[in-house]
Design a protein around this motif. Sequence first.
Motif, PDB file in Angstrom:
ATOM      1  N   ILE A  74       0.837  -1.180   0.000  1.00 42.16           N
ATOM      2  CA  ILE A  74       0.000   0.000   0.000  1.00 42.16           C
ATOM      3  C   ILE A  74       0.884   1.247   0.000  1.00 42.16           C
ATOM      4  CG2 ILE A  74      -0.227  -0.149   2.529  1.00 42.16           C
ATOM      5  CD1 ILE A  74      -2.923   1.298   2.253  1.00 42.16           C
ATOM      6  N   ILE A  75       0.537   2.212  -0.851  1.00 42.26           N
ATOM      7  CA  ILE A  75       1.209   3.518  -0.836  1.00 42.26           C
ATOM      8  C   ILE A  75       0.598   4.318   0.304  1.00 42.26           C
ATOM      9  CG2 ILE A  75       1.648   5.657  -2.087  1.00 42.26           C
ATOM     10  CD1 ILE A  75       1.378   4.086  -4.684  1.00 42.26           C
ATOM     11  N   VAL A  76       1.397   4.598   1.304  1.00 41.46           N
ATOM     12  CA  VAL A  76       0.905   5.313   2.478  1.00 41.46           C
ATOM     13  C   VAL A  76       1.217   6.797   2.326  1.00 41.46           C
ATOM     14  CG1 VAL A  76       1.023   5.519   4.982  1.00 41.46           C
ATOM     15  CG2 VAL A  76       1.258   3.275   3.913  1.00 41.46           C
ATOM     16  N   PRO A  77       0.191   7.628   2.178  1.00 35.68           N
ATOM     17  CA  PRO A  77       0.454   9.068   2.021  1.00 35.68           C
ATOM     18  C   PRO A  77       0.978   9.682   3.293  1.00 35.68           C
ATOM     19  CG  PRO A  77      -1.892   8.685   2.251  1.00 35.68           C
ATOM     20  CD  PRO A  77      -1.250   7.326   2.161  1.00 35.68           C
ATOM     21  N   ASP A  78       1.851  10.651   3.148  1.00 36.08           N
ATOM     22  CA  ASP A  78       2.338  11.383   4.304  1.00 36.08           C
ATOM     23  C   ASP A  78       1.197  12.180   4.921  1.00 36.08           C
ATOM     24  OD1 ASP A  78       4.805  10.408   3.810  1.00 36.08           O
ATOM     25  OD2 ASP A  78       5.610  12.235   2.923  1.00 36.08           O
ATOM     26  N   ALA A  79       1.089  12.131   6.209  1.00 34.79           N
ATOM     27  CA  ALA A  79       0.034  12.885   6.880  1.00 34.79           C
ATOM     28  C   ALA A  79       0.407  14.356   6.968  1.00 34.79           C
ATOM     29  CB  ALA A  79      -0.191  12.329   8.286  1.00 34.79           C
ATOM     30  N   VAL A  80      -0.594  15.217   6.810  1.00 34.14           N
ATOM     31  CA  VAL A  80      -0.399  16.642   7.040  1.00 34.14           C
ATOM     32  C   VAL A  80      -0.545  16.876   8.538  1.00 34.14           C
ATOM     33  CG1 VAL A  80      -1.231  18.960   6.542  1.00 34.14           C
ATOM     34  CG2 VAL A  80      -1.311  17.200   4.773  1.00 34.14           C
ATOM     35  N   PRO A  81       0.503  17.277   9.231  1.00 37.85           N
ATOM     36  CA  PRO A  81       0.478  17.303  10.689  1.00 37.85           C
ATOM     37  C   PRO A  81      -0.522  18.288  11.295  1.00 37.85           C
ATOM     38  CG  PRO A  81       2.441  18.392   9.832  1.00 37.85           C
ATOM     39  CD  PRO A  81       1.786  17.725   8.679  1.00 37.85           C
ATOM     40  N   GLU A  82      -0.835  19.353  10.606  1.00 37.95           N
ATOM     41  CA  GLU A  82      -1.751  20.329  11.153  1.00 37.95           C
ATOM     42  C   GLU A  82      -2.467  21.030  10.011  1.00 37.95           C
ATOM     43  OE1 GLU A  82       1.459  23.988  11.601  1.00 37.95           O
ATOM     44  OE2 GLU A  82       0.886  22.816  13.349  1.00 37.95           O
TER      45      GLU A  82
END
Length: 341
Positions: A74-82
């Motif tokens: 699975i390609i895991v997208p980087d989370a936007v921290p805020e």
Amino acid sequence: MKVDEDKTAESDVREFFASAEDVGERIDKWLVGKLPNFSRSRIQALVREGAVWSGGRILSNPGERIKADEAYRIIVPDAVPEPPRAQPIALNIVYEDAHLIVVDKPAGLVVHPGAGHSSGTLVNALIAHCGESLSAVGGPERQGIVHRLDKDTSGLLVVAKDDATHQGLAEQFVSHGLDGRLRRSYIALSWGEPDRNRGQIEANLGRSPQNRTKMAVVAPEEGRHAVTHYEVLRTFDAPSAPKLVSLMRLVLETGRTHQIRVHLAHIRHPVLGDPVYGSGFKASARRLGPAARTALERLGRQALHAAELAFEHPVTGEQLSFESPLPDDMVRLVECLEAGN
């Protein structure tokens, strides 16, 4: 949500192996157990976007059952921290009212925060300009965003200020002009000349099996249906190569990730300057005249511009139409091609 070109920057591919105990479990539920920071709805969206595959096969059904001894990626997208913050970035506003805003986006401006681009995006600029008056349909990192343009594609883009307007515009983009309300056209410089001056490219698009960060033409039973209509406006000769470059107008019947770029590359006429889908045409670039070659190098991006946008205003019912002239970098390249030097 669509898989978009921001994912080309994502390299976090996770791999999980299924055991006998996992057999028969739904893929979405199973992956939530592996990625506890992601909600089940987010995992389901990723599956539908084509970000999950196993054994060389893309999984598109979140309800598909786990098989024993299989590896799932699975390609895991980087989370936007805020949530994105307001930033005073200049906007070229073509039209604005209480419900929507039309922007002429410059090349190099990312539309919304994502992997590698947590700030300095169009959304950051819109928050500064509109305050809290942006639709929230797409989530905090995509406030107001109804449709997108690639980072290095310039041109017209409409943004919704409220949820009702967002939904009304989104309906028009889903039909892509088939009901007569929406019209979008692009101008591109492409290598060579197609066999016919007018035509359509119809080929399904999906994730490339060889490189999951790229899109590709896939088998008819795979990927998503995609149709691009094209018209050759004129051709340009190089000193030793007749009709080396075509100036084209392109109209989308569907709106898939990188659609124009992949479709033109598919018919062996990729967009000039495209670093992803046109990298095999460096020899063609060397056949340009010195001035045109320098102009292409200075362009530093794909020569693609969203030149026309027309739609029905979701609130007033008025038909709105906008045109954007070619940006200076593409104008300079066209001038050099016209001069043949």
